[in-house]
Design a protein around this motif. Structure first.
Motif, PDB file in Angstrom:
ATOM      1  N   GLU A  94      25.226 -76.946  27.682  1.00  0.00           N
ATOM      2  CA  GLU A  94      26.220 -77.438  26.720  1.00  0.00           C
ATOM      3  C   GLU A  94      27.530 -76.674  26.846  1.00  0.00           C
ATOM      4  N   GLU A  95      27.431 -75.379  27.053  1.00  0.00           N
ATOM      5  CA  GLU A  95      28.631 -74.550  27.204  1.00  0.00           C
ATOM      6  C   GLU A  95      29.438 -74.979  28.427  1.00  0.00           C
ATOM      7  N   ILE A  96      28.761 -75.224  29.540  1.00  0.00           N
ATOM      8  CA  ILE A  96      29.455 -75.612  30.772  1.00  0.00           C
ATOM      9  C   ILE A  96      30.050 -77.004  30.646  1.00  0.00           C
ATOM     10  N   LYS A  97      29.302 -77.933  30.054  1.00  0.00           N
ATOM     11  CA  LYS A  97      29.819 -79.291  29.882  1.00  0.00           C
ATOM     12  C   LYS A  97      31.058 -79.308  28.988  1.00  0.00           C
ATOM     13  N   ALA A  98      31.074 -78.445  27.982  1.00  0.00           N
ATOM     14  CA  ALA A  98      32.198 -78.409  27.050  1.00  0.00           C
ATOM     15  C   ALA A  98      33.488 -77.929  27.719  1.00  0.00           C
ATOM     16  N   MET A  99      33.370 -77.101  28.745  1.00  0.00           N
ATOM     17  CA  MET A  99      34.565 -76.561  29.393  1.00  0.00           C
ATOM     18  C   MET A  99      35.061 -77.439  30.540  1.00  0.00           C
ATOM     19  N   ALA A 100      34.297 -78.480  30.912  1.00  0.00           N
ATOM     20  CA  ALA A 100      34.608 -79.268  32.101  1.00  0.00           C
ATOM     21  C   ALA A 100      35.617 -80.381  31.807  1.00  0.00           C
ATOM     22  N   ASN A 101      36.512 -80.612  32.761  1.00  0.00           N
ATOM     23  CA  ASN A 101      37.448 -81.728  32.683  1.00  0.00           C
ATOM     24  C   ASN A 101      36.793 -83.015  33.162  1.00  0.00           C
ATOM     25  N   ASN A 102      37.544 -84.117  33.093  1.00  0.00           N
ATOM     26  CA  ASN A 102      36.986 -85.431  33.400  1.00  0.00           C
ATOM     27  C   ASN A 102      36.666 -85.641  34.878  1.00  0.00           C
ATOM     28  N   ASN A 103      37.160 -84.778  35.747  1.00  0.00           N
ATOM     29  CA  ASN A 103      36.867 -84.914  37.175  1.00  0.00           C
ATOM     30  C   ASN A 103      35.474 -84.392  37.541  1.00  0.00           C
ATOM     31  N   ILE A 104      34.755 -83.859  36.540  1.00  0.00           N
ATOM     32  CA  ILE A 104      33.435 -83.250  36.774  1.00  0.00           C
ATOM     33  C   ILE A 104      32.357 -84.093  36.117  1.00  0.00           C
ATOM     34  N   THR A 105      31.351 -84.475  36.907  1.00  0.00           N
ATOM     35  CA  THR A 105      30.247 -85.316  36.453  1.00  0.00           C
ATOM     36  C   THR A 105      28.953 -84.498  36.434  1.00  0.00           C
TER      37      THR A 105
END
Length: 382
Positions: free
Chosen positions: A239-250
């Motif tokens: 959850e922590e990593i997903k929250a910091m990711a921009n839209n270019n990351i799937t």
């Protein structure tokens, strides 16, 4: 030769579980003793195995729960396994496989990935390094006990097998191993992967999302670059990593073997930012003909051929510091030489680590040691 196999746990799809599956293929009639087993969380091939779990099976339904209950429940659970009817015990893992009961004259072979990380290298866990003074004091008391117990049970194997030269030295230092430690590199099932004629535009990470895996470092780098990135995996930091990711990351998880093969085959390059004891995933990327951009420490030094002058004879590009800037520089450097990597060369390199070769080496090692033991016992009796 009556043989039993032992594995820490069968609760996820990772390198340790792949090794356990190869042990089964080497000795298909041997039962597998483990702490917990959840068929839907690990490789489906285990459904055809004779798997014998501990009483902890009733409690731990996920890998994270099993690990969090290791002390003291996991220790007690593995000690409840009685293998005194077996002549040979072949175990794999890092922490709790060694706690099973074996008879005094059994041949015990431990394929050990590394000494129990929590006991011998607690600073690799954020929960330890970020703990306050009081909590760290309690941590240290528990870890001292764990280290003493781990060392005591670490004396039982007659032979250790290590993954790499680095992990061999760790085992020798932690358990004061006097016997020779052989190195047999873990395998990759190259038949599960293929080379695509038209890779796509994304870079790839396949990893458990845990702090020491450094996936957050990759996400930060690709936030800055804006390049497409696919991250496959789940874990405590998800959850922590997903929250910091921009839209270019799937983010993906729960892929079938074919879906995972497709993801590997389609990437421009595989990103491997952690200092790993070994690391199967770079070899999986190689099996798909894809080059690796890796932090140049640990297991990749044994499994990859880094670029020097000619990418045509290389499988990877190393960066030297676990920083966002160093990773970005490596990606930029990769782009300059990208078309000079040869997928056929990379694939052939991966085939030298194929699981069939691993299975044959393990079977020969165990059988030879058992024959030697029986001969020595016969000589003593005579």
């Amino acid at each position: 030769m009556k043989i039993a196999l032992v594995q820490d746990g069968l609760m996820c799809r990772a390198g340790g579980e792949q090794v356990a599956l190869c042990f089964h293929k080497a000795f298909p009639d041997a039962p597998i003793y483990t702490q917990c087993y959840q068929p839907d969380l690990t490789f489906p091939e285990f459904k055809d195995c004779d798997i014998r779990t501990s009483w902890m099976q009733k409690i731990a339904k996920t890998d994270d729960t099993m690990k969090s209950l290791f002390f003291p429940l996991g220790v007690w659970a593995m000690q409840s396994h009685d293998l005194t009817d077996f002549d040979v015990v072949l175990m794999s893992g890092t922490h709790c496989a060694k706690y099973v009961k074996v008879k005094k004259d059994a041949l015990v072979v431990s394929y050990s990935f590394t000494p129990f990380r929590l006991a011998w290298d607690p600073t690799s866990y954020a929960q330890y390094t970020e703990a306050g003074a009081v909590k760290k004091l309690l941590f240290n008391k528990v870890l001292t006990y764990l280290r003493n117990v781990d060392f005591r049970f670490g004396q039982r194997p007659d032979y250790y097998i290590a993954m790499t030269e680095e992990t061999k030295q760790r085992l020798r230092e932690a358990y004061q191993v006097k016997n020779r430690i052989d190195i047999i590199n873990p395998p990759v099932n190259t038949q599960n992967f293929y080379i695509s004629k038209k890779p796509k535009e994304y870079f790839l990470v396949v990893s458990r999302l845990e702090y020491y895996k450094k996936v957050d470092l990759v996400v930060e780098a690709f936030n800055r670059l804006g390049y497409p990135l696919v991250v496959v995996g789940k874990g405590v930091q998800a959850e922590e990593i997903k929250a910091m990711a921009n839209n270019n990351i799937t983010f993906l998880s729960g892929l079938s073997a074919q879906e995972l093969a497709d993801v590997y085959a389609g990437c421009r390059a595989f990103i491997f930012p952690q200092h790993e004891d070994y690391g199967i995933t770079p070899l999986e990327a190689n099996a798909a003909g894809r080059p690796v951009i890796a932090y140049g420490a640990g297991g990749v030094q044994a499994t990859q051929i880094p670029v020097t002058d000619d990418p045509e004879n290389a499988t990877a590009l190393f960066f030297q510091s676990q920083t966002v800037d160093d990773l970005i520089d490596a990606i930029k450097q990769f782009e300059i030489m990208e078309n000079r990597f040869k997928p056929s060369f990379i694939r052939k390199h991966a085939e030298s680590f194929d699981e069939l070769k691993f299975i044959n080496k393990i079977r020969s090692f165990v059988t030879d040691k058992y024959v030697q033991k029986r001969k020595s016992e016969t000589t003593v009796i005579e």
